[in-house]
Design a protein around this motif. Structure first.
Motif, mmCIF file in Angstrom:
data_model
loop_
_atom_site.group_PDB
_atom_site.id
_atom_site.type_symbol
_atom_site.label_atom_id
_atom_site.label_comp_id
_atom_site.label_asym_id
_atom_site.label_seq_id
_atom_site.Cartn_x
_atom_site.Cartn_y
_atom_site.Cartn_z
ATOM 1 N N VAL A 50 66.681 25.152 79.938
ATOM 2 C CA VAL A 50 67.277 24.328 79.712
ATOM 3 C C VAL A 50 67.389 23.328 80.492
ATOM 4 C CG1 VAL A 50 69.707 23.970 78.341
ATOM 5 C CG2 VAL A 50 68.681 25.644 77.622
ATOM 6 N N ASN A 51 68.330 24.035 81.366
ATOM 7 C CA ASN A 51 68.613 23.566 83.076
ATOM 8 C C ASN A 51 67.560 22.275 82.773
ATOM 9 O OD1 ASN A 51 71.504 23.851 82.158
ATOM 10 N ND2 ASN A 51 71.243 25.115 83.990
ATOM 11 N N ALA A 52 66.297 23.040 83.587
ATOM 12 C CA ALA A 52 65.097 22.304 83.678
ATOM 13 C C ALA A 52 64.883 21.136 82.238
ATOM 14 C CB ALA A 52 64.040 23.409 84.284
ATOM 15 N N GLU A 53 65.419 21.471 81.620
ATOM 16 C CA GLU A 53 64.954 20.969 80.731
ATOM 17 C C GLU A 53 65.337 19.396 80.359
ATOM 18 O OE1 GLU A 53 64.424 22.371 76.800
ATOM 19 O OE2 GLU A 53 62.733 23.876 77.191
ATOM 20 N N LEU A 54 67.093 19.726 80.771
ATOM 21 C CA LEU A 54 67.689 18.717 80.655
ATOM 22 C C LEU A 54 67.416 17.891 82.207
ATOM 23 C CD1 LEU A 54 71.833 20.425 79.531
ATOM 24 C CD2 LEU A 54 69.536 18.384 78.561
ATOM 25 N N ARG A 55 67.564 18.400 83.373
ATOM 26 C CA ARG A 55 67.078 17.641 84.258
ATOM 27 C C ARG A 55 65.851 17.617 84.356
ATOM 28 N NH1 ARG A 55 68.268 21.599 87.465
ATOM 29 N NH2 ARG A 55 66.181 22.772 87.353
ATOM 30 N N TYR A 56 64.593 17.703 83.189
ATOM 31 C CA TYR A 56 63.444 16.764 83.519
ATOM 32 C C TYR A 56 63.464 15.818 82.193
ATOM 33 C CZ TYR A 56 58.693 15.998 81.776
ATOM 34 O OH TYR A 56 57.692 15.339 81.844
ATOM 35 N N ALA A 57 64.617 15.079 81.539
ATOM 36 C CA ALA A 57 64.554 14.456 80.520
ATOM 37 C C ALA A 57 65.506 13.368 81.474
ATOM 38 C CB ALA A 57 65.667 14.799 79.255
ATOM 39 N N ARG A 58 66.719 13.637 82.102
ATOM 40 C CA ARG A 58 67.278 13.013 82.513
ATOM 41 C C ARG A 58 66.429 11.949 83.728
ATOM 42 N NH1 ARG A 58 70.661 17.054 84.711
ATOM 43 N NH2 ARG A 58 71.979 17.927 82.648
ATOM 44 N N GLU A 59 65.769 12.795 84.761
ATOM 45 C CA GLU A 59 65.009 12.285 85.415
ATOM 46 C C GLU A 59 63.666 11.225 85.172
ATOM 47 O OE1 GLU A 59 62.890 15.193 87.537
ATOM 48 O OE2 GLU A 59 64.563 15.749 88.617
ATOM 49 N N ARG A 69 77.433 16.374 72.310
ATOM 50 C CA ARG A 69 76.965 17.242 72.340
ATOM 51 C C ARG A 69 77.290 17.824 73.916
ATOM 52 N NH1 ARG A 69 76.108 22.934 71.223
ATOM 53 N NH2 ARG A 69 73.835 22.986 71.992
ATOM 54 N N GLN A 70 76.949 17.361 74.638
ATOM 55 C CA GLN A 70 77.716 17.642 76.837
ATOM 56 C C GLN A 70 79.049 17.182 76.424
ATOM 57 O OE1 GLN A 70 75.178 18.013 78.740
ATOM 58 N NE2 GLN A 70 76.799 19.222 79.587
ATOM 59 N N LEU A 71 79.442 16.629 75.658
ATOM 60 C CA LEU A 71 81.198 17.675 75.417
ATOM 61 C C LEU A 71 81.495 18.505 75.428
ATOM 62 C CD1 LEU A 71 83.195 13.993 75.177
ATOM 63 C CD2 LEU A 71 82.844 14.786 77.061
ATOM 64 N N GLU A 72 81.019 18.776 74.021
ATOM 65 C CA GLU A 72 81.174 20.260 73.009
ATOM 66 C C GLU A 72 80.882 21.688 74.350
ATOM 67 O OE1 GLU A 72 78.386 20.095 69.492
ATOM 68 O OE2 GLU A 72 80.211 18.923 68.025
ATOM 69 N N ILE A 73 79.915 21.911 74.440
ATOM 70 C CA ILE A 73 79.131 22.262 75.835
ATOM 71 C C ILE A 73 80.791 22.702 77.178
ATOM 72 C CG2 ILE A 73 77.493 23.137 77.087
ATOM 73 C CD1 ILE A 73 74.805 21.615 75.669
ATOM 74 N N PRO A 95 72.374 26.390 66.889
ATOM 75 C CA PRO A 95 72.504 24.574 65.896
ATOM 76 C C PRO A 95 74.718 24.210 65.965
ATOM 77 C CG PRO A 95 70.731 25.552 65.376
ATOM 78 C CD PRO A 95 71.872 26.385 66.324
ATOM 79 N N ASP A 96 75.328 23.919 65.746
ATOM 80 C CA ASP A 96 76.921 23.178 65.745
ATOM 81 C C ASP A 96 77.439 24.993 66.184
ATOM 82 O OD1 ASP A 96 76.615 21.349 64.835
ATOM 83 O OD2 ASP A 96 75.525 21.380 63.226
ATOM 84 N N CYS A 97 76.712 25.829 66.578
ATOM 85 C CA CYS A 97 77.695 27.078 66.729
ATOM 86 C C CYS A 97 79.161 26.700 68.014
ATOM 87 C CB CYS A 97 76.981 27.678 67.351
ATOM 88 S SG CYS A 97 77.553 29.428 67.742
ATOM 89 N N VAL A 98 79.176 26.019 68.456
ATOM 90 C CA VAL A 98 80.645 25.678 69.714
ATOM 91 C C VAL A 98 81.432 25.017 68.910
ATOM 92 C CG1 VAL A 98 79.011 26.086 71.706
ATOM 93 C CG2 VAL A 98 79.267 23.764 70.608
ATOM 94 N N LYS A 99 81.609 24.806 68.164
ATOM 95 C CA LYS A 99 82.636 24.081 67.480
ATOM 96 C C LYS A 99 83.795 24.823 67.072
ATOM 97 C CE LYS A 99 80.063 19.838 65.983
ATOM 98 N NZ LYS A 99 79.470 19.021 64.674
#
Length: 152
Positions: A50-59, A69-73, A95-99
């Protein structure tokens, strides 16, 4: 005979060695294979993936997680702190579990074996994907699923 997997060993943190009362994967390759199959069947990704995907997306400035979503996490991570990484990853993948999570969910998950916890989370994820519009109290529904897997 040792039957339950040592979660510390799975994360290379077990310091008990031969004195450990739990099964180490090197002692039973079938147990490790079963855990691998369970993760694969439930489509759970590791936190590193997950972190690798997020890092790739940001890059690449592609589709990064929404700010919401980031604030929820970020808000739920302290609540999930006592749980093993695999449980955290499984919860964040729903999906939507953290709420709908609270301390009673965390405490109940900690009482379950790894096998039962992952099975319960998979069942909850499947129920949400099939009956998303009909489950109104997701926190309560999740608690019911978790309780079903409690021993005794």
């Amino acid at each position: 005979k040792k039957k339950e997997l040592c979660l510390d060993f799975l994360y290379n943190k077990c310091e008990r060695g031969d004195a450990c009362r739990f099964l180490h994967a090197k002692e039973d390759h079938d147990a490790q294979d079963r855990m691998s199959r369970l993760f694969k069947n439930t489509e759970i990704r590791t936190l590193a993936e997950v972190n690798a995907e997020l890092r790739y997306a940001r890059e690449k400035k592609e589709e990064a997680p929404s700010l919401e979503r980031q604030l929820e996490i970020d808000q739920v991570l302290p609540l999930l702190e006592p749980l093993p990484e695999a449980y955290k990853e499984a919860l964040l993948a729903i999906p939507d579990c953290v709420k709908h999570l609270d301390t009673r969910h965390v405490k109940t998950l900690m009482r379950l074996s790894a096998k039962h916890a992952m099975a319960a989370l998979h069942e909850f994820k499947e129920a949400l994907s099939e009956n998303q519009s009909t489950i109104r109290n997701r926190g309560g529904y999740m608690m019911g699923v978790l309780r079903k897997y409690l021993p005794g």
